[in-house]
Design a protein around this motif. Sequence first.
Motif, mmCIF file in Angstrom:
data_model
loop_
_atom_site.group_PDB
_atom_site.id
_atom_site.type_symbol
_atom_site.label_atom_id
_atom_site.label_comp_id
_atom_site.label_asym_id
_atom_site.label_seq_id
_atom_site.Cartn_x
_atom_site.Cartn_y
_atom_site.Cartn_z
ATOM 1 N N ALA A 98 29.115 51.055 14.790
ATOM 2 C CA ALA A 98 27.522 50.622 15.026
ATOM 3 C C ALA A 98 27.099 49.284 13.996
ATOM 4 O O ALA A 98 25.905 48.729 14.267
ATOM 5 N N ALA A 99 28.014 49.085 12.999
ATOM 6 C CA ALA A 99 27.264 47.673 12.242
ATOM 7 C C ALA A 99 27.645 46.547 12.838
ATOM 8 O O ALA A 99 27.088 45.419 12.678
ATOM 9 N N HIS A 100 28.392 46.562 14.177
ATOM 10 C CA HIS A 100 28.557 45.313 15.009
ATOM 11 C C HIS A 100 27.579 45.397 16.177
ATOM 12 O O HIS A 100 27.055 46.422 16.660
ATOM 13 N N PRO A 101 27.064 44.283 16.747
ATOM 14 C CA PRO A 101 26.366 44.123 17.943
ATOM 15 C C PRO A 101 26.942 44.672 18.994
ATOM 16 O O PRO A 101 28.089 44.391 19.257
ATOM 17 N N THR A 102 26.335 45.220 19.930
ATOM 18 C CA THR A 102 26.674 45.833 21.114
ATOM 19 C C THR A 102 26.108 45.137 22.451
ATOM 20 O O THR A 102 25.038 44.647 22.625
ATOM 21 N N ARG A 103 27.118 44.826 23.402
ATOM 22 C CA ARG A 103 26.861 44.240 24.700
ATOM 23 C C ARG A 103 27.360 45.068 25.524
ATOM 24 O O ARG A 103 28.685 45.159 25.852
ATOM 25 N N PHE A 104 26.588 45.281 26.646
ATOM 26 C CA PHE A 104 26.693 45.969 27.896
ATOM 27 C C PHE A 104 26.876 45.215 29.254
ATOM 28 O O PHE A 104 25.974 44.257 29.080
ATOM 29 N N VAL A 105 27.730 45.040 30.083
ATOM 30 C CA VAL A 105 27.990 44.239 31.059
ATOM 31 C C VAL A 105 28.233 45.027 32.189
ATOM 32 O O VAL A 105 29.001 45.891 32.402
ATOM 33 N N ILE A 106 27.481 44.648 33.304
ATOM 34 C CA ILE A 106 27.499 45.446 34.505
ATOM 35 C C ILE A 106 27.631 44.574 35.616
ATOM 36 O O ILE A 106 26.737 43.570 36.061
ATOM 37 N N HIS A 107 28.661 44.965 36.608
ATOM 38 C CA HIS A 107 29.011 44.093 37.497
ATOM 39 C C HIS A 107 28.087 44.351 39.046
ATOM 40 O O HIS A 107 27.242 45.369 38.776
ATOM 41 N N GLY A 108 28.190 43.576 39.804
ATOM 42 C CA GLY A 108 27.445 43.744 41.081
ATOM 43 C C GLY A 108 28.200 44.190 42.330
ATOM 44 O O GLY A 108 29.201 44.920 42.139
ATOM 45 N N TRP A 109 27.637 44.021 43.479
ATOM 46 C CA TRP A 109 28.000 44.949 44.701
ATOM 47 C C TRP A 109 29.807 44.327 44.915
ATOM 48 O O TRP A 109 29.960 43.212 44.805
ATOM 49 N N THR A 110 30.239 45.303 45.493
ATOM 50 C CA THR A 110 31.842 45.439 45.818
ATOM 51 C C THR A 110 32.889 45.204 44.628
ATOM 52 O O THR A 110 33.886 45.162 44.619
ATOM 53 N N GLN A 111 32.235 45.115 43.127
ATOM 54 C CA GLN A 111 33.198 44.945 42.125
ATOM 55 C C GLN A 111 33.301 46.077 41.286
ATOM 56 O O GLN A 111 32.790 47.249 41.727
ATOM 57 N N ASP A 120 35.755 37.466 31.698
ATOM 58 C CA ASP A 120 35.057 36.287 31.081
ATOM 59 C C ASP A 120 34.161 36.536 29.914
ATOM 60 O O ASP A 120 33.986 35.771 28.889
ATOM 61 N N ILE A 121 33.153 37.329 30.434
ATOM 62 C CA ILE A 121 32.125 37.545 29.197
ATOM 63 C C ILE A 121 32.476 38.208 28.267
ATOM 64 O O ILE A 121 32.038 38.098 27.006
ATOM 65 N N ARG A 122 33.149 39.357 28.185
ATOM 66 C CA ARG A 122 33.609 39.907 27.323
ATOM 67 C C ARG A 122 34.699 39.140 26.136
ATOM 68 O O ARG A 122 34.292 39.056 24.963
ATOM 69 N N ALA A 123 35.424 38.233 26.751
ATOM 70 C CA ALA A 123 36.267 37.291 25.972
ATOM 71 C C ALA A 123 35.231 36.369 25.385
ATOM 72 O O ALA A 123 35.544 35.791 24.105
ATOM 73 N N ALA A 124 34.318 35.739 25.979
ATOM 74 C CA ALA A 124 33.259 34.869 25.299
ATOM 75 C C ALA A 124 32.659 35.459 24.251
ATOM 76 O O ALA A 124 32.575 34.830 23.221
ATOM 77 N N TRP A 125 32.317 36.625 24.242
ATOM 78 C CA TRP A 125 31.443 37.420 23.020
ATOM 79 C C TRP A 125 32.586 37.626 22.012
ATOM 80 O O TRP A 125 32.120 37.317 20.842
ATOM 81 N N LEU A 126 33.728 38.218 22.296
ATOM 82 C CA LEU A 126 34.691 38.121 21.192
ATOM 83 C C LEU A 126 35.385 37.101 20.563
ATOM 84 O O LEU A 126 35.767 37.480 19.501
ATOM 85 N N SER A 127 35.207 36.230 21.117
ATOM 86 C CA SER A 127 35.765 34.764 20.684
ATOM 87 C C SER A 127 34.772 34.347 19.482
ATOM 88 O O SER A 127 35.082 33.389 18.669
ATOM 89 N N HIS A 128 33.520 35.160 19.481
ATOM 90 C CA HIS A 128 32.692 34.718 18.114
ATOM 91 C C HIS A 128 32.648 35.913 17.091
ATOM 92 O O HIS A 128 31.874 35.605 16.152
ATOM 93 N N GLY A 129 33.376 36.725 17.171
ATOM 94 C CA GLY A 129 33.519 37.794 16.163
ATOM 95 C C GLY A 129 33.598 39.212 16.767
ATOM 96 O O GLY A 129 34.097 39.572 17.700
ATOM 97 N N ASP A 130 33.136 40.011 15.709
ATOM 98 C CA ASP A 130 33.138 41.551 15.998
ATOM 99 C C ASP A 130 31.829 42.095 16.807
ATOM 100 O O ASP A 130 30.636 42.113 16.469
ATOM 101 N N TYR A 131 32.173 42.503 17.962
ATOM 102 C CA TYR A 131 31.230 42.939 19.037
ATOM 103 C C TYR A 131 31.450 44.354 19.572
ATOM 104 O O TYR A 131 32.920 44.524 19.899
ATOM 105 N N ASN A 132 30.802 45.197 19.822
ATOM 106 C CA ASN A 132 31.331 46.349 20.787
ATOM 107 C C ASN A 132 30.846 45.943 22.112
ATOM 108 O O ASN A 132 29.675 45.616 22.524
ATOM 109 N N VAL A 284 27.881 31.408 26.474
ATOM 110 C CA VAL A 284 28.155 32.102 25.351
ATOM 111 C C VAL A 284 29.181 31.614 24.424
ATOM 112 O O VAL A 284 29.274 31.400 23.287
ATOM 113 N N ARG A 285 30.305 31.240 25.260
ATOM 114 C CA ARG A 285 31.501 30.676 24.395
ATOM 115 C C ARG A 285 31.250 28.997 23.693
ATOM 116 O O ARG A 285 31.561 28.795 22.714
ATOM 117 N N GLU A 286 30.557 28.210 24.650
ATOM 118 C CA GLU A 286 30.436 26.904 24.263
ATOM 119 C C GLU A 286 28.922 26.474 23.914
ATOM 120 O O GLU A 286 28.775 25.404 23.209
#
Length: 341
Positions: A98-111, A120-132, A284-286
């Motif tokens: 809970a000390a780390h920021p949290t990111r929920f990621v939600i896909h679209g149709w057929t996925q 891609d999105i989770r790797a981008a956030w985790l490249s910046h440090g500690d996230y849930n 997010v990455r760049e």
Amino acid sequence: MKTIILLAFCALAASAYALEEADRVNGENGWYVPQLDGTFEWVDMDVAEEWMEQQELLESRGLTTVPVKFYLYTSSNPTKGKKITASTKSIDASHFNAAHPTRFVIHGWTQSYTASMNKDIRAAWLSHGDYNVIVVDWARARSVDYATSVMAVAATGKKVAKMINFLHSDHGMSLDSLYVIGHSLGAHVAGYAGKNTDGQVHTIIGLDPALPLFSYNKPNKRLSSDDAHYVESIQTNGGTLGFLKPIGKGAFYPNGGKTQPGCPLDVTGACSHGRSTTYYAEAVREDNFGTIKCHDYEAAVAKDCGSTYSSVRMGADTNAYMVAGDFYVPVNSKAPFGMIH
């Protein structure tokens, strides 16, 4: 039962009374509804809305199931998701912090949760440090019929809200640093999550929020700018698979928001629609997407906003504190897509 309803919907869509092609305006008096084979079926708005009201009654009676799963990724398990549930035993057995920021990621149709956008999105956030980073898998997105997936959006969003509420109340997750990120139908799931949390979600990012079967003039039934402290929309296939009118408090229009460079012969719009997720992960990455502030969204679509870059970057972590309005975003036809380095 469901098959009969779907057949009825298809019959309505093909009704002899449908608007003439010259009179059709996607999202205004009806919708071109995507089919699994990449084609579109036109449905008049009044016909579709009547059908959806009937479907909402069935959904509200609990006659259909809405399975939703959650997979947690952290710097301790960046590539192999840990399935979690809204129980203390499950969260305690995971790397949730809970000390780390949290990111929920939600896909679209057929996925599903294994879709490349999630990686891609989770790797981008985790490249910046500690996230849930919690990737949502909602099974009804994989209905063969798009309309059936649409009908599950509200209930799916409420289940995401339930998980957010649990993590907040029982495990100390801060809403002040929470982002909910959704693509296409997933953007509207994010909106419904925001509408149903105990307290306000900080930021929702809508990646080309889906247009078919959603009305701009019914913000209570789609992602709207009131669903979080700050809502950002990245609109890349406006007027076809995504909205063209601005959805977020900050609305960004890469290449004018309708089609994207490097997407030749994009008849279905799928390439341009998917670009929103690619751009966001890169942003997010760049932090490399410069923007030009526009007087209104029509100017952004017309690329008529001048040539002076603003101080705002699309997808930047600081946008929640300073951004409102519509922005034109110049992009390259291949990676890196952002034009500022």
